[in-house]
Structure formats: C-alpha cells, structure tokens
Design a protein around this motif. Structure first.
Motif, PDB file in Angstrom:
ATOM      1  N   PHE A  54       0.854  -1.182   0.000  1.00 32.47           N
ATOM      2  CA  PHE A  54       0.000   0.000   0.000  1.00 32.47           C
ATOM      3  C   PHE A  54       0.897   1.242   0.000  1.00 32.47           C
ATOM      4  O   PHE A  54       1.681   1.434   0.938  1.00 32.47           O
ATOM      5  N   SER A  55       0.768   2.076  -1.026  1.00 28.88           N
ATOM      6  CA  SER A  55       1.635   3.252  -1.082  1.00 28.88           C
ATOM      7  C   SER A  55       1.376   4.201   0.082  1.00 28.88           C
ATOM      8  O   SER A  55       2.301   4.837   0.596  1.00 28.88           O
ATOM      9  N   GLY A  56       0.120   4.292   0.540  1.00 32.12           N
ATOM     10  CA  GLY A  56      -0.201   5.187   1.644  1.00 32.12           C
ATOM     11  C   GLY A  56       0.248   4.682   2.997  1.00 32.12           C
ATOM     12  O   GLY A  56       0.159   5.400   3.993  1.00 32.12           O
ATOM     13  N   GLU A  57       0.739   3.438   3.049  1.00 34.79           N
ATOM     14  CA  GLU A  57       1.222   2.875   4.305  1.00 34.79           C
ATOM     15  C   GLU A  57       2.600   3.420   4.667  1.00 34.79           C
ATOM     16  O   GLU A  57       3.031   3.334   5.819  1.00 34.79           O
ATOM     17  N   SER A  58       3.284   3.984   3.700  1.00 38.19           N
ATOM     18  CA  SER A  58       4.624   4.523   3.934  1.00 38.19           C
ATOM     19  C   SER A  58       4.541   5.964   4.420  1.00 38.19           C
ATOM     20  O   SER A  58       4.009   6.827   3.713  1.00 38.19           O
ATOM     21  N   PRO A  59       5.070   6.276   5.612  1.00 32.89           N
ATOM     22  CA  PRO A  59       5.098   7.678   6.053  1.00 32.89           C
ATOM     23  C   PRO A  59       5.871   8.572   5.085  1.00 32.89           C
ATOM     24  O   PRO A  59       5.510   9.737   4.894  1.00 32.89           O
ATOM     25  N   ASP A  60       6.929   8.028   4.479  1.00 30.67           N
ATOM     26  CA  ASP A  60       7.693   8.828   3.515  1.00 30.67           C
ATOM     27  C   ASP A  60       6.819   9.241   2.339  1.00 30.67           C
ATOM     28  O   ASP A  60       6.852  10.397   1.894  1.00 30.67           O
ATOM     29  N   VAL A  61       6.038   8.296   1.815  1.00 29.70           N
ATOM     30  CA  VAL A  61       5.184   8.598   0.666  1.00 29.70           C
ATOM     31  C   VAL A  61       4.078   9.573   1.067  1.00 29.70           C
ATOM     32  O   VAL A  61       3.784  10.534   0.349  1.00 29.70           O
ATOM     33  N   ALA A  62       3.458   9.343   2.226  1.00 25.29           N
ATOM     34  CA  ALA A  62       2.389  10.231   2.679  1.00 25.29           C
ATOM     35  C   ALA A  62       2.901  11.655   2.876  1.00 25.29           C
ATOM     36  O   ALA A  62       2.257  12.630   2.450  1.00 25.29           O
ATOM     37  N   CYS A  63       4.067  11.790   3.503  1.00 21.96           N
ATOM     38  CA  CYS A  63       4.630  13.131   3.729  1.00 21.96           C
ATOM     39  C   CYS A  63       5.098  13.761   2.423  1.00 21.96           C
ATOM     40  O   CYS A  63       5.025  14.985   2.258  1.00 21.96           O
ATOM     41  N   HIS A  64       5.582  12.938   1.504  1.00 22.96           N
ATOM     42  CA  HIS A  64       5.972  13.447   0.187  1.00 22.96           C
ATOM     43  C   HIS A  64       4.767  14.059  -0.521  1.00 22.96           C
ATOM     44  O   HIS A  64       4.840  15.180  -1.045  1.00 22.96           O
ATOM     45  N   GLU A  65       3.655  13.333  -0.541  1.00 23.20           N
ATOM     46  CA  GLU A  65       2.464  13.853  -1.215  1.00 23.20           C
ATOM     47  C   GLU A  65       1.929  15.100  -0.521  1.00 23.20           C
ATOM     48  O   GLU A  65       1.494  16.055  -1.171  1.00 23.20           O
ATOM     49  N   MET A  66       1.958  15.099   0.806  1.00 26.11           N
ATOM     50  CA  MET A  66       1.547  16.293   1.531  1.00 26.11           C
ATOM     51  C   MET A  66       2.465  17.466   1.193  1.00 26.11           C
ATOM     52  O   MET A  66       2.019  18.616   1.096  1.00 26.11           O
ATOM     53  N   GLY A  67       3.745  17.178   0.982  1.00 27.57           N
ATOM     54  CA  GLY A  67       4.678  18.227   0.584  1.00 27.57           C
ATOM     55  C   GLY A  67       4.271  18.881  -0.722  1.00 27.57           C
ATOM     56  O   GLY A  67       4.392  20.106  -0.880  1.00 27.57           O
ATOM     57  N   HIS A  68       3.789  18.084  -1.680  1.00 29.24           N
ATOM     58  CA  HIS A  68       3.282  18.663  -2.925  1.00 29.24           C
ATOM     59  C   HIS A  68       2.152  19.648  -2.635  1.00 29.24           C
ATOM     60  O   HIS A  68       2.097  20.749  -3.203  1.00 29.24           O
ATOM     61  N   GLY A  69       1.243  19.245  -1.755  1.00 31.09           N
ATOM     62  CA  GLY A  69       0.118  20.111  -1.428  1.00 31.09           C
ATOM     63  C   GLY A  69       0.549  21.392  -0.743  1.00 31.09           C
ATOM     64  O   GLY A  69       0.035  22.481  -1.039  1.00 31.09           O
ATOM     65  N   VAL A  70       1.504  21.283   0.179  1.00 28.33           N
ATOM     66  CA  VAL A  70       1.999  22.468   0.884  1.00 28.33           C
ATOM     67  C   VAL A  70       2.676  23.427  -0.090  1.00 28.33           C
ATOM     68  O   VAL A  70       2.429  24.642  -0.078  1.00 28.33           O
TER      69      VAL A  70
END
Length: 385
Positions: free
Chosen positions: A31-47
């Motif tokens: 699950f890609s969303g299971e990785s904190p790195d991936v979740a924070c990376h995507e949030m970084g795009h939003g920020v």
C-alpha cells in the motif's frame, strides 16, 4: 491497482487531494499510503502548491523537479520530529546524518516492490536515497529517462540533486547545534532549515534555472535575522559542492546586502498571491496535435539575483530562455507519454500513449490549445512502459 500515489488539485476525473494505491507483488500487497515517507511526500506537494501555486503549471524541468524534491525534503523533516526516530538515527550514524541511513532511504518497502518489476527504476535499497553524489547538470542536456544509478531530466531523477544538497545542509546545521548530538538538536536543526527552505521558496522567482534561485534566497535568509549568519557558509558550501550554485554565484551573494528576513518574506508572499505565469505559444505539429500552436505557462518571472548553477566545463552555466525551457520540458512530457491529448490528436500523426499515467492534459480555452498540469505523481506507475 498500481504502485503509485499522487497529489492533484482536481480535474482529469479525479477529486482534489492526496491519492494512494496498492498492488500485489509476489504474493504480498503493498500500500503506497502505508509509507510515512510517501504520505509526507504527497503532503509536501500540497503544501508547496499552497505557498507557491505558480510552480504547478510552470513548463520547466527544474520547477517540476523541485516539486519532487520538496516532497522528499518534507518527508525528511517530518520524520525528525519523532524523537524516538531521532535517537535511533543518532545510534545508527554516530551523528553524521548525511550518511546512508534510515533517514536518507526514502520509501524502502515500496522501492523493494517496484524493484521486483523494474530492477533499474529505483535505488538498490529504497525508492530514492537522499544520500547521493549527484552533481548539477543542465537538465536540457540529459536524457528524458535513465536507470536510477544515472541522472536524467525526469523530475524524480533530477530532484535528487537538490535533495542531496539539502541533506548535507541539514547535517551541517545539526553539527553546530551543540557538542553532544541529541534528538532535540535534530528537531531544532530540521525546524530552522525548514524555515529557511520555505523562505527561499517564497522569495525565489519561477525561472528556468529555478534551483539556483531557491538556493540563493536560502543563503540570503540564513545570512540575516533570526539566524545571524550562523548557517550561511554551510548552505553556500552545500550548494556549491553540488553545482547548484556556481563559484561565481557564491561570490556574488557574498557582496549582496543582507535583507531583513521577516519583512521581505511577508512582502514577497503577499505579492505572489493570485499572480499567474506568462504564457507562450510553441509549435504543436511535432506533438501530433491537430492545431498549429500550443500555449504553455512559461517560467518567466523577473530574477532578483543574477546567479546560475555550475557548468561541467568552466564557470557558470548559461541560463536558458523561458521559451526554450518550456519547449524542452514539453517535449520530455510527450516523449514519456504523460500528456492526455484527448480529442486534440491529429487523426493521422497523433500519438496517444494509451497505457501511461497522465500528469498533464490539453484543454481548449478561448479557441486555443493550452497545456495544463492535472497532478504530481510519484513515478511508481510503470504499467505504461
């Protein structure tokens, strides 16, 4: 199902927000969303999209690559807020945090899953490693894709140049926090470098050589209050050693009068709200479209510092024009099959790449074709290859 994740404003059939997916690989579901790195990376795009929305549609390789680097930098900074992780990192690295470690290795499990299907698409021990030795090159001289061991103009690949410099800067700032390495020192270093990074983003104009402008503004912010020059030389050294700033650029910055950081950041942030990038027309026939011209958003904001990155031969690299940079990045996008041309493909010469993930689309506005971004994906979807 696929090994992908992306951020979108909406459009292209997807609701706005962060999107995560999953896929079974050799009997195990990742699950890609299971990785904190991936979740924070995507949030970084939003920020980043919230504080510098002009980067979203900017047709230049370095703007797209910086968006990916900002995602990875967000992951690095986020995990350092967890003190138990910080202590484990210090135990692993002995305090030299720009060595390869659980910090530098981004999305290890997802990288392992992708490696099964595409062995050369990711690093040998993770998706991307912030601990790397990549040196800046003019991205328009690079191929549009390459194995993970090499640099290409593909944004995730080219992002590693800036991310590597950032990790080096983080390590340098951490070293001056005190004689005894501590998780508290890691938190302070990460928060202060995060402030410098955001200030650099707010101040830097969107131009083809965007890396050097962000770096220059970060150095200037570190030179002023509240940092009092404490981190200036660390940042200059890291950016020069990576070629993001040429030696001439570093010398030029040394002679520029320091700014008062607080007021300048507020003014530049307020001035950037709602401002759109200029557009230009490029030839559409070479992309198999049914019109003569295609409008794109160009990285044409005025520079504040006359600095550039380093050349591989001698001195600074010659900066590209916004028009030339837009044409180069647009060609990359079409070559990689990332543009949804919709009904605008020429019936004979059109090229659609039906199975590749689309990050951009062609729309018609006021009777003209316009290239617009729909999403920042994380490059995990290789089904179209």
């Amino acid at each position: 199902m696929d090994l992908n994740a992306f951020y979108t404003r909406g459009g292209g059939g997807e609701p706005p927000g962060l999107h995560f997916f999953h896929e079974a690989v050799t009997g195990r579901v990742y699950f890609s969303g299971e990785s904190p790195d991936v979740a924070c990376h995507e949030m970084g795009h939003g920020v980043l999209d919230a504080i510098r929305p002009q980067l979203f549609d900017a047709q230049t390789i370095e703007a797209a690559a910086f968006h990916e680097s900002f995602g990875d930098m967000s992951a690095l900074l986020s995990v350092l807020q967890v003190q138990s992780f910080g202590q484990a990192l210090l135990n692993e690295t002995g305090g030299t945090i720009n060595h390869a470690s659980r910090l530098s290795r981004l999305a290890e499990q997802l990288g392992a899953a992708i490696r099964v299907q595409h062995p050369d698409a990711v690093d040998r021990d993770c998706l991307r490693n912030a601990c790397n030795s990549f040196f800046y090159r003019d991205p328009q001289t690079l191929p549009p894709s390459a194995p993970a061991s090499q640099l290409s103009s593909e944004p995730h690949s080219f992002s590693r140049v800036f991310t590597g410099a950032f990790l080096d800067a983080l390590a340098g700032i951490f070293r001056v926090q005190g004689k005894t390495p501590s998780p508290e020192g890691l938190v302070k270093a990460s928060q202060e470098l995060g402030q410098i990074l955001v200030g650099g983003v707010l101040g830097a104009p969107v131009v083809p050589d965007y890396y050097s402008q962000v770096a220059a503004h970060m150095v200037q912010i570190a030179d002023g209050a509240p940092f009092g020059r404490k981190y200036r030389d660390i940042l200059k050294s890291c950016f020069v050693r990576r070629g993001i700033l040429s030696l001439q650029a570093a010398a030029t910055l040394s002679s520029v009068k320091r700014r008062i950081v607080g007021s300048s950041v507020r003014l530049e942030r307020a001035g950037s709200e709602g401002r759109k990038l200029p557009t230009a027309s490029i030839s559409a026939a070479q992309y198999g479209l049914n019109r003569a011209a295609l409008k794109v958003y160009t990285a044409g904001e005025p520079k504040r510092f006359a600095v550039t990155s380093s050349s591989l031969t001698l001195g600074p690299v010659e900066p590209r024009s916004p028009q030339n940079a837009a044409e180069s990045y647009t060609e990359d996008l079409f070559q990689r099959g990332h543009v949804d041309v919709g009904a605008h493909a020429h019936r004979v010469a059109g090229l659609t790449h039906p199975f590749s993930f689309k990050t951009h689309m062609i729309v018609e506005e006021n009777g003209e074709l316009l290239l617009k971004r729909t999403t920042f994906d994380c490059g995990f979807d290789h089904k179209g290859n």
